[in-house]
Write an enzyme that holds these catalytic residues in place. Structure first.
Site, PDB file in Angstrom:
ATOM      1  N   GLY A 117     -14.363 -21.148  -5.832  1.00 16.78           N
ATOM      2  CA  GLY A 117     -12.962 -21.568  -5.836  1.00 16.78           C
ATOM      3  C   GLY A 117     -12.562 -22.243  -4.552  1.00 16.78           C
ATOM      4  O   GLY A 117     -13.382 -22.925  -3.914  1.00 16.78           O
ATOM      5  N   ARG A 123       0.675 -14.141   1.486  1.00 17.03           N
ATOM      6  CA  ARG A 123       0.109 -14.111   2.836  1.00 17.03           C
ATOM      7  C   ARG A 123      -1.254 -14.815   2.831  1.00 17.03           C
ATOM      8  O   ARG A 123      -2.099 -14.508   2.017  1.00 17.03           O
ATOM      9  CB  ARG A 123      -0.023 -12.663   3.330  1.00 17.03           C
ATOM     10  CG  ARG A 123       1.336 -12.040   3.657  1.00 17.03           C
ATOM     11  CD  ARG A 123       1.233 -10.595   4.056  1.00 17.03           C
ATOM     12  NE  ARG A 123       1.060  -9.704   2.926  1.00 17.03           N
ATOM     13  CZ  ARG A 123       1.065  -8.366   3.007  1.00 17.03           C
ATOM     14  NH1 ARG A 123       1.233  -7.789   4.190  1.00 17.03           N
ATOM     15  NH2 ARG A 123       0.900  -7.626   1.941  1.00 17.03           N
ATOM     16  N   LYS A 131      -6.540  -3.029  -4.996  1.00 20.95           N
ATOM     17  CA  LYS A 131      -6.394  -4.486  -5.079  1.00 20.95           C
ATOM     18  C   LYS A 131      -4.983  -4.794  -5.556  1.00 20.95           C
ATOM     19  O   LYS A 131      -4.535  -4.210  -6.553  1.00 20.95           O
ATOM     20  CB  LYS A 131      -7.353  -5.089  -6.120  1.00 20.95           C
ATOM     21  CG  LYS A 131      -8.802  -4.772  -5.926  1.00 20.95           C
ATOM     22  CD  LYS A 131      -9.651  -5.437  -7.006  1.00 20.95           C
ATOM     23  CE  LYS A 131      -9.519  -4.803  -8.388  1.00 20.95           C
ATOM     24  NZ  LYS A 131      -9.952  -3.401  -8.507  1.00 20.95           N
ATOM     25  N   GLU A 132      -4.296  -5.677  -4.872  1.00 18.93           N
ATOM     26  CA  GLU A 132      -3.000  -6.111  -5.389  1.00 18.93           C
ATOM     27  C   GLU A 132      -3.211  -6.697  -6.775  1.00 18.93           C
ATOM     28  O   GLU A 132      -4.211  -7.354  -7.040  1.00 18.93           O
ATOM     29  CB  GLU A 132      -2.380  -7.157  -4.461  1.00 18.93           C
ATOM     30  CG  GLU A 132      -1.850  -6.535  -3.196  1.00 18.93           C
ATOM     31  CD  GLU A 132      -1.338  -7.554  -2.187  1.00 18.93           C
ATOM     32  OE1 GLU A 132      -0.947  -8.658  -2.584  1.00 18.93           O
ATOM     33  OE2 GLU A 132      -1.355  -7.229  -0.987  1.00 18.93           O
ATOM     34  N   CYS A 144      -5.524  -9.363   3.331  1.00 13.41           N
ATOM     35  CA  CYS A 144      -6.590  -8.489   3.834  1.00 13.41           C
ATOM     36  C   CYS A 144      -7.829  -9.232   4.305  1.00 13.41           C
ATOM     37  O   CYS A 144      -8.178  -9.154   5.479  1.00 13.41           O
ATOM     38  CB  CYS A 144      -6.971  -7.472   2.758  1.00 13.41           C
ATOM     39  SG  CYS A 144      -5.642  -6.301   2.458  1.00 13.41           S
ATOM     40  N   GLU A 159      -7.704   2.410   2.488  1.00 11.43           N
ATOM     41  CA  GLU A 159      -7.274   2.139   1.115  1.00 11.43           C
ATOM     42  C   GLU A 159      -8.050   0.945   0.549  1.00 11.43           C
ATOM     43  O   GLU A 159      -8.203  -0.054   1.217  1.00 11.43           O
ATOM     44  CB  GLU A 159      -5.766   1.856   1.102  1.00 11.43           C
ATOM     45  CG  GLU A 159      -5.201   1.601  -0.254  1.00 11.43           C
ATOM     46  CD  GLU A 159      -5.619   2.687  -1.258  1.00 11.43           C
ATOM     47  OE1 GLU A 159      -5.339   3.872  -1.001  1.00 11.43           O
ATOM     48  OE2 GLU A 159      -6.253   2.352  -2.278  1.00 11.43           O
ATOM     49  N   PHE A 180     -16.624 -10.808  -7.776  1.00 16.91           N
ATOM     50  CA  PHE A 180     -16.518 -11.565  -6.524  1.00 16.91           C
ATOM     51  C   PHE A 180     -17.524 -12.704  -6.439  1.00 16.91           C
ATOM     52  O   PHE A 180     -17.882 -13.142  -5.363  1.00 16.91           O
ATOM     53  CB  PHE A 180     -16.619 -10.632  -5.307  1.00 16.91           C
ATOM     54  CG  PHE A 180     -15.338  -9.878  -5.101  1.00 16.91           C
ATOM     55  CD1 PHE A 180     -14.396 -10.329  -4.192  1.00 16.91           C
ATOM     56  CD2 PHE A 180     -15.041  -8.762  -5.854  1.00 16.91           C
ATOM     57  CE1 PHE A 180     -13.184  -9.680  -4.032  1.00 16.91           C
ATOM     58  CE2 PHE A 180     -13.834  -8.099  -5.714  1.00 16.91           C
ATOM     59  CZ  PHE A 180     -12.906  -8.553  -4.799  1.00 16.91           C
ATOM     60  N   ASN A 209     -14.653  -4.966   3.052  1.00 17.49           N
ATOM     61  CA  ASN A 209     -13.973  -6.260   2.927  1.00 17.49           C
ATOM     62  C   ASN A 209     -14.851  -7.412   3.398  1.00 17.49           C
ATOM     63  O   ASN A 209     -14.848  -8.499   2.809  1.00 17.49           O
ATOM     64  CB  ASN A 209     -12.645  -6.244   3.691  1.00 17.49           C
ATOM     65  CG  ASN A 209     -11.530  -5.653   2.840  1.00 17.49           C
ATOM     66  OD1 ASN A 209     -11.775  -5.254   1.693  1.00 17.49           O
ATOM     67  ND2 ASN A 209     -10.333  -5.582   3.371  1.00 17.49           N
ATOM     68  N   VAL A 240       0.822  -1.209   0.000  1.00 15.30           N
ATOM     69  CA  VAL A 240       0.000   0.000   0.000  1.00 15.30           C
ATOM     70  C   VAL A 240       0.859   1.263   0.000  1.00 15.30           C
ATOM     71  O   VAL A 240       0.666   2.168  -0.811  1.00 15.30           O
ATOM     72  CB  VAL A 240      -0.965   0.005   1.217  1.00 15.30           C
ATOM     73  CG1 VAL A 240      -1.579   1.374   1.431  1.00 15.30           C
ATOM     74  CG2 VAL A 240      -2.063  -1.026   0.994  1.00 15.30           C
TER      75      VAL A 240
END
Ligand code: NAD
Length: 442
Positions: free
Chosen positions: A254, A329, A152-153, A261, A149, A250, A209, A11
């Site tokens: 999966g 992570r 999105k990575e 996050c 923030e 979304f 989130n 970030v």
């Protein structure tokens, strides 16, 4: 504007580079000397598309600098962003030690009025704690702003430069105006800067989130139902996602969400609420479903090969927690590999970006020796009993199935945790294909 960003991670580095891109002058500070040294020598410590280009541009233009010198960076800036990590504590709450350590540095070195911005994801009430911590070390006036923030990575630069919205929580007019000026270059029609009080801004991040995590768990639950009754989740997904009120985003079934996050933020929100006796039942269920989804995926492997995997070798594509990042992570791949290894299997794995990160992580766990990393995606296949897909990188979407067939042991088996392929694509190859929320092709 003169800005400092403390914490030069996914970030902080993206925020610093994007703020500099729009003409602000920015110091990125980190306590990690190696990271700052790498940046000062032209390196980029993370994989993030488009980041290197904008960093290089602003460094050349002399408006982006990297330092470990808190005194210089804090005294330089009118606005200081705190963008350090807030990992899960043992009890599930957000660990604020890094945020408060930065607050102490700011208080100690403050030389004039500044706006201190919480950009890290922090529980409601943290701004007060940051204010109290800074005030222990200075009598100079300052304001605290919450500016969560939402990047999105994998698409972080674009998300920061063209945000859906910017949320600014401020309880002082002066701070609010400074923040609005700062973000003025990012405002586009229909994509507002939304101002609110500090607490609402802090809550907004967790609510966002938690909602997205719930969407993922919802579609996974429906996928499992489809599987049990003979439906096809890819059709159902299309059927419901086409409704504008629902949307496609979304809604991908999966192996469950991972990453830096969702797991920690869902956990922290549940903890904050349960501490004040407000059980968040929907969010708690989303968390439980997500945990079970990984186990259900593993059960698909056991359903083919049995509970003992002694002597088996699996090829695995995708180590990062999602495509277009090297971040591992809470990556589902870690849990999946660990469980397979515990049952006696060895893993041959490949990822387009996370190989270095995987090497480091695997060297830190006892089961890591049973995982061998390969630099080419097809090399993991040789003599493997099956191919397991964990992350939906584009690199995997159009593979050479003839190579897959010739390299894997027979019968060719793919266990796909991301529903990468339509049946029409795979049927002609006579492959045993096990995916999520659909019938098995055998
Ligand atoms: P990160 O681990 O990539 O980066 C954190 C950086 O802070 C590290 O470089 C670390 O060395 C540095 N740091 C820690 N303590 C410090 C200190 N006292 N002084 C100076 N530097 C220090 O973390 P991240 O992924 O960038 O996340 C940062 C925050 O942003 C977290 O709260 C996270 O929840 C939130 N967030 C992350 C994302 C994401 O996609 N990664 C998106 C939105 C929000």
């Amino acid at each position: 504007m003169k800005i400092s960003v403390v914490g030069t991670g996914y970030v902080g580095l993206v925020a610093g580079a994007c703020l500099a891109e729009t003409g602000h002058h920015v110091y990125c500070i980190d306590k990690d000397e190696q990271k700052i040294d790498l940046l000062n020598h032209g390196g980029i410590p993370i994989y993030e598309p488009g980041l290197k280009e904008i960093v290089e541009k602003s460094v050349r233009a002399n408006r982006l600098w990297f330092t470990t010198d808190f005194v210089k960076a804090i005294q330089y800036a009118q606005v200081i962003f705190i963008a350090v990590g807030t990992p899960s504590d043992e009890d599930g709450s957000a660990d604020l030690q890094h945020v408060l350590a930065v607050a102490k540095e700011i208080g100690t070195h403050m030389n004039e009025y500044k706006v201190i911005v919480d950009k890290s994801t922090v529980p409601v009430g943290t701004a007060d704690k940051v204010r109290d911590e800074i005030a222990k070390y200075t009598t100079i006036p300052f304001d605290i702003v919450s500016n969560p923030e939402f990047l999105k990575e994998g698409a972080a630069v674009d998300d920061f430069l063209r945000p859906d919205r910017v949320v600014i929580g401020a309880d002082s007019d002066q701070a609010r105006e400074i923040m609005q000026d700062l973000y003025a270059p990012f405002v586009r029609q229909g994509h507002p800067v939304i101002t609110m009080d500090v607490k609402s801004a802090e809550i907004t991040k967790y609510a966002a989130n938690a909602f997205l995590a719930t969407k993922i768990s919802f579609i996974n639950e429906v996928a499992n139902f489809c599987e049990a009754v003979g439906g096809d989740i890819t059709k159902v997904r299309l059927g419901i996602g086409s409704d504008k009120r629902i949307g496609m985003a979304f809604l991908y079934p999966g192996v469950g969400y991972g990453g830096s996050c969702f797991p920690k933020d869902v956990k922290a929100l549940i903890k904050t609420a349960s501490d004040i006796n407000i059980p968040l039942q929907v969010v708690s269920s989303a968390q439980k479903v997500n945990y079970e989804q990984r186990l259900l995926f593993l059960k698909k492997v056991y359903s083919v090969y049995g509970e003992s995997l002694q002597g088996m070798q699996f090829a695995l594509w995708g180590l990062s927690f999602k495509p277009r990042t090297d971040d591992m992570r809470e990556a589902p791949a870690l849990t999946i590999m660990e469980e397979l290894v515990k049952r006696g299997a060895t893993i041959h794995a490949f990822d387009p970006a996370a190989m270095e990160e995987a090497e480091l992580r695997l060297s830190q766990v006892p089961w890591g020796k049973q995982v061998k990393l390969f630099p080419e995606q097809y090399d993991v296949l040789t003599n493997s009993d099956a191919l397991i897909i964990v992350t939906e990188w584009n690199d995997f979407r159009d593979p050479d199935f003839d190579i897959i067939k010739s390299q894997l042991k027979q019968p060719t088996t793919i266990i796909d945790g991301r529903n990468l392929w339509d049946f029409s694509k795979i049927q002609k190859y006579n492959i045993r294909y096990i995916s999520i929320g659909r019938k098995n092709l055998v």
